[in-house]
Design a protein around this motif. Structure first.
Motif, PDB file in Angstrom:
ATOM      1  N   TRP A 119       0.844  -1.191   0.000  1.00 56.46           N
ATOM      2  CA  TRP A 119       0.000   0.000   0.000  1.00 56.46           C
ATOM      3  C   TRP A 119       0.875   1.236   0.000  1.00 56.46           C
ATOM      4  CZ3 TRP A 119      -3.996  -1.238   4.463  1.00 56.46           C
ATOM      5  CH2 TRP A 119      -4.781  -2.329   4.070  1.00 56.46           C
ATOM      6  N   LEU A 120       0.635   2.126  -0.969  1.00 53.84           N
ATOM      7  CA  LEU A 120       1.282   3.431  -0.964  1.00 53.84           C
ATOM      8  C   LEU A 120       0.378   4.394  -0.212  1.00 53.84           C
ATOM      9  CD1 LEU A 120       2.608   3.686  -4.636  1.00 53.84           C
ATOM     10  CD2 LEU A 120       3.897   3.183  -2.571  1.00 53.84           C
ATOM     11  N   LEU A 121       0.947   5.090   0.766  1.00 53.67           N
ATOM     12  CA  LEU A 121       0.164   5.984   1.618  1.00 53.67           C
ATOM     13  C   LEU A 121       0.480   7.435   1.307  1.00 53.67           C
ATOM     14  CD1 LEU A 121       0.675   4.147   5.041  1.00 53.67           C
ATOM     15  CD2 LEU A 121      -1.111   3.761   3.328  1.00 53.67           C
ATOM     16  N   ASP A 122      -0.547   8.295   1.393  1.00 51.62           N
ATOM     17  CA  ASP A 122      -0.323   9.718   1.176  1.00 51.62           C
ATOM     18  C   ASP A 122      -0.009  10.411   2.498  1.00 51.62           C
ATOM     19  OD1 ASP A 122      -2.708  10.051   2.541  1.00 51.62           O
ATOM     20  OD2 ASP A 122      -3.848  10.775   0.816  1.00 51.62           O
ATOM     21  N   GLU A 123       0.027  11.750   2.501  1.00 49.69           N
ATOM     22  CA  GLU A 123       0.442  12.503   3.687  1.00 49.69           C
ATOM     23  C   GLU A 123      -0.557  12.406   4.835  1.00 49.69           C
ATOM     24  OE1 GLU A 123      -1.681  15.175   0.784  1.00 49.69           O
ATOM     25  OE2 GLU A 123      -0.004  13.746   0.706  1.00 49.69           O
ATOM     26  N   GLU A 124      -1.767  11.919   4.552  1.00 52.18           N
ATOM     27  CA  GLU A 124      -2.772  11.739   5.596  1.00 52.18           C
ATOM     28  C   GLU A 124      -2.889  10.285   6.039  1.00 52.18           C
ATOM     29  OE1 GLU A 124      -4.160  14.231   7.063  1.00 52.18           O
ATOM     30  OE2 GLU A 124      -3.269  15.692   5.703  1.00 52.18           O
ATOM     31  N   GLY A 125      -2.028   9.434   5.512  1.00 48.87           N
ATOM     32  CA  GLY A 125      -2.088   8.027   5.872  1.00 48.87           C
ATOM     33  C   GLY A 125      -3.154   7.250   5.127  1.00 48.87           C
ATOM     34  N   ARG A 126      -3.722   7.857   4.094  1.00 47.43           N
ATOM     35  CA  ARG A 126      -4.741   7.176   3.300  1.00 47.43           C
ATOM     36  C   ARG A 126      -4.082   6.365   2.191  1.00 47.43           C
ATOM     37  NH1 ARG A 126      -7.946  12.715   2.352  1.00 47.43           N
ATOM     38  NH2 ARG A 126      -5.857  13.091   1.529  1.00 47.43           N
ATOM     39  N   THR A 127      -4.655   5.225   1.901  1.00 43.75           N
ATOM     40  CA  THR A 127      -4.111   4.376   0.847  1.00 43.75           C
ATOM     41  C   THR A 127      -4.396   4.997  -0.515  1.00 43.75           C
ATOM     42  OG1 THR A 127      -4.448   2.399   2.197  1.00 43.75           O
ATOM     43  CG2 THR A 127      -4.096   2.071  -0.153  1.00 43.75           C
ATOM     44  N   ILE A 128      -3.338   5.254  -1.262  1.00 42.24           N
ATOM     45  CA  ILE A 128      -3.507   5.780  -2.619  1.00 42.24           C
ATOM     46  C   ILE A 128      -3.850   4.638  -3.558  1.00 42.24           C
ATOM     47  CG2 ILE A 128      -2.381   6.962  -4.539  1.00 42.24           C
ATOM     48  CD1 ILE A 128      -0.545   8.303  -2.499  1.00 42.24           C
ATOM     49  N   ILE A 129      -3.027   3.602  -3.493  1.00 45.00           N
ATOM     50  CA  ILE A 129      -3.188   2.485  -4.415  1.00 45.00           C
ATOM     51  C   ILE A 129      -2.489   1.271  -3.838  1.00 45.00           C
ATOM     52  CG2 ILE A 129      -1.105   2.929  -5.773  1.00 45.00           C
ATOM     53  CD1 ILE A 129      -2.783   2.350  -8.301  1.00 45.00           C
ATOM     54  N   ALA A 130      -2.979   0.092  -4.172  1.00 41.85           N
ATOM     55  CA  ALA A 130      -2.343  -1.159  -3.771  1.00 41.85           C
ATOM     56  C   ALA A 130      -1.604  -1.726  -4.976  1.00 41.85           C
ATOM     57  CB  ALA A 130      -3.396  -2.147  -3.280  1.00 41.85           C
ATOM     58  N   LYS A 131      -0.397  -2.219  -4.747  1.00 39.80           N
ATOM     59  CA  LYS A 131       0.427  -2.701  -5.854  1.00 39.80           C
ATOM     60  C   LYS A 131       1.077  -4.024  -5.478  1.00 39.80           C
ATOM     61  CE  LYS A 131       2.031   0.398  -8.515  1.00 39.80           C
ATOM     62  NZ  LYS A 131       2.789   1.436  -9.222  1.00 39.80           N
ATOM     63  N   GLU A 132       1.442  -4.768  -6.492  1.00 44.23           N
ATOM     64  CA  GLU A 132       2.165  -6.019  -6.260  1.00 44.23           C
ATOM     65  C   GLU A 132       3.659  -5.776  -6.137  1.00 44.23           C
ATOM     66  OE1 GLU A 132       0.881  -8.942  -5.617  1.00 44.23           O
ATOM     67  OE2 GLU A 132      -1.113  -8.027  -5.733  1.00 44.23           O
ATOM     68  N   ARG A 133       4.129  -4.748  -6.798  1.00 48.45           N
ATOM     69  CA  ARG A 133       5.542  -4.391  -6.716  1.00 48.45           C
ATOM     70  C   ARG A 133       5.680  -2.880  -6.848  1.00 48.45           C
ATOM     71  NH1 ARG A 133       8.343  -7.375 -11.602  1.00 48.45           N
ATOM     72  NH2 ARG A 133       7.135  -9.083 -10.663  1.00 48.45           N
ATOM     73  N   LEU A 134       6.774  -2.363  -6.322  1.00 51.72           N
ATOM     74  CA  LEU A 134       6.986  -0.919  -6.338  1.00 51.72           C
ATOM     75  C   LEU A 134       7.670  -0.486  -7.621  1.00 51.72           C
ATOM     76  CD1 LEU A 134       8.268  -0.250  -2.697  1.00 51.72           C
ATOM     77  CD2 LEU A 134       5.955   0.071  -3.592  1.00 51.72           C
ATOM     78  N   GLU A 135       7.308   0.706  -8.078  1.00 53.70           N
ATOM     79  CA  GLU A 135       8.050   1.315  -9.170  1.00 53.70           C
ATOM     80  C   GLU A 135       9.379   1.842  -8.629  1.00 53.70           C
ATOM     81  OE1 GLU A 135       5.731   4.328 -11.054  1.00 53.70           O
ATOM     82  OE2 GLU A 135       3.901   3.100 -11.072  1.00 53.70           O
ATOM     83  N   GLU A 136      10.289   2.097  -9.521  1.00 52.19           N
ATOM     84  CA  GLU A 136      11.615   2.553  -9.113  1.00 52.19           C
ATOM     85  C   GLU A 136      11.540   3.843  -8.308  1.00 52.19           C
ATOM     86  OE1 GLU A 136      15.936   3.791 -11.120  1.00 52.19           O
ATOM     87  OE2 GLU A 136      14.309   2.952 -12.359  1.00 52.19           O
ATOM     88  N   ARG A 137      10.639   4.739  -8.677  1.00 52.84           N
ATOM     89  CA  ARG A 137      10.537   6.036  -7.993  1.00 52.84           C
ATOM     90  C   ARG A 137      10.032   5.892  -6.562  1.00 52.84           C
ATOM     91  NH1 ARG A 137       6.839   9.823 -11.155  1.00 52.84           N
ATOM     92  NH2 ARG A 137       7.084  11.088  -9.298  1.00 52.84           N
ATOM     93  N   ASP A 138       9.368   4.762  -6.250  1.00 54.39           N
ATOM     94  CA  ASP A 138       8.833   4.550  -4.904  1.00 54.39           C
ATOM     95  C   ASP A 138       9.745   3.700  -4.028  1.00 54.39           C
ATOM     96  OD1 ASP A 138       6.456   5.957  -5.548  1.00 54.39           O
ATOM     97  OD2 ASP A 138       5.673   4.169  -6.542  1.00 54.39           O
ATOM     98  N   ALA A 139      10.827   3.220  -4.599  1.00 54.83           N
ATOM     99  CA  ALA A 139      11.704   2.311  -3.857  1.00 54.83           C
ATOM    100  C   ALA A 139      12.410   2.998  -2.692  1.00 54.83           C
ATOM    101  CB  ALA A 139      12.733   1.700  -4.804  1.00 54.83           C
ATOM    102  N   GLN A 140      12.524   4.327  -2.733  1.00 54.92           N
ATOM    103  CA  GLN A 140      13.205   5.061  -1.673  1.00 54.92           C
ATOM    104  C   GLN A 140      12.259   5.520  -0.566  1.00 54.92           C
ATOM    105  OE1 GLN A 140      16.660   5.457  -1.730  1.00 54.92           O
ATOM    106  NE2 GLN A 140      16.425   4.062  -3.460  1.00 54.92           N
ATOM    107  N   LEU A 141      10.978   5.237  -0.688  1.00 54.43           N
ATOM    108  CA  LEU A 141      10.026   5.630   0.346  1.00 54.43           C
ATOM    109  C   LEU A 141      10.255   4.803   1.610  1.00 54.43           C
ATOM    110  CD1 LEU A 141       6.725   5.837  -1.754  1.00 54.43           C
ATOM    111  CD2 LEU A 141       8.028   7.766  -0.833  1.00 54.43           C
ATOM    112  N   PRO A 142      10.064   5.399   2.789  1.00 55.92           N
ATOM    113  CA  PRO A 142      10.215   4.624   4.021  1.00 55.92           C
ATOM    114  C   PRO A 142       9.099   3.588   4.170  1.00 55.92           C
ATOM    115  CG  PRO A 142       9.427   6.831   4.508  1.00 55.92           C
ATOM    116  CD  PRO A 142       9.774   6.821   3.060  1.00 55.92           C
TER     117      PRO A 142
END
Length: 257
Positions: A119-142
């Motif tokens: 689950w990718l979360l936005d600044e309010e902790g809401r789920t933006i989208i569910a994914k099976e794998r992360l894109e390269e740009r999201d790999a650095q997210l905590p």
């Protein structure tokens, strides 16, 4: 007299037919005019996109096919765009010569957690989208661990609040010398968190007095680096921050003044 009466009746009938046919003729004229190419959308300009492509926005707005300016409903397009998971809001304006401008504000992913999928979360902790794998740009997210409800079907507000507090305080020191990139935050909603940074650093601390604790860490890490030592575990859980216990990759542990 009979001839005049008949003429009068024919006149009334003609007037009635004219009254009936005039709206139909006007409608047909407007219909044909609306279908004319000069009233079609000639150009769509999309601004504000970073993650999304222009094609994705046009698809969401249903503007990839020919559309008449007469049937274009600005509010309907904005509402349709707002249903896209990555679009926070959109503003549509119809301009001169068939030009449509779409301004998009995207939602920003701030962290990743593991629910039924990623689950990718936005600044309010809401789920933006569910994914099976992360894109390269999201790999650095905590990564956030422990932020879900016991049922693991939603983000717990209290745990999210703690994790967000840590992420924001950590980010404020991103330019400090020797400050590691944040990789994970583990929380249980109890006021105690475990934070992981790049190169294997783990920090255990309380959220109470968080800035003071991180300022202490900000002084400790460069001093260790000057001595050629690399910390693997730093304890900042106690009330007394004058002395900090540190474990090293080598040479055991030490208590630093």
């Amino acid at each position: 007299m009979g001839t005049e009466g008949a003429g009068h009746r024919w006149g009334e009938l003609g007037l009635l037919l004219a009254v009936l046919l005039l709206p139909m003729a006007a409608y047909e004229l407007l219909y044909q005019n609306a279908r004319s190419e000069r009233w079609l959308v000639q150009e769509v300009v999309v601004v504000g996109c970073d993650r999304l492509s222009e094609e994705v926005v046009l698809e969401a707005a249903d503007l990839r096919r020919p559309r008449s300016l007469w049937t274009l409903r600005r509010r309907d397009i904005e509402a349709a765009l707002a249903t896209h998971p990555w679009i926070a809001s959109a503003e549509v304006s119809v301009q001169w010569r068939g030009r449509v401008l779409i301004g998009v504000v995207e939602r920003e992913a701030r962290a990743v957690t593991l629910g039924e999928s990623l689950w990718l979360l936005d600044e309010e902790g809401r789920t933006i989208i569910a994914k099976e794998r992360l894109e390269e740009r999201d790999a650095q997210l905590p990564w956030l661990v422990g932020v879900l409800t016991p049922e693991a079907d939603a983000v717990d507000p209290l745990r999210w609040s703690e994790a967000r507090m840590v992420m924001e305080a950590w980010a404020r020191r991103a330019d400090a010398p020797g400050w590691p990139r944040l990789t994970e935050v583990h929380t249980e909603g109890s006021g105690y968190v475990r934070v992981f940074g790049a190169e294997g650093l783990e920090v255990r601390l309380q959220t109470q007095g968080l800035d003071e604790r991180l300022e202490r860490l900000q002084r400790v890490l460069p001093s260790l680096e000057e001595d050629g030592k690399r910390a693997t575990l730093v304890f900042l859980e106690g009330r007394d921050l004058q002395r900090v216990t540190v474990r090293f990759a080598r040479d055991g542990a030490a208590e630093l003044p």
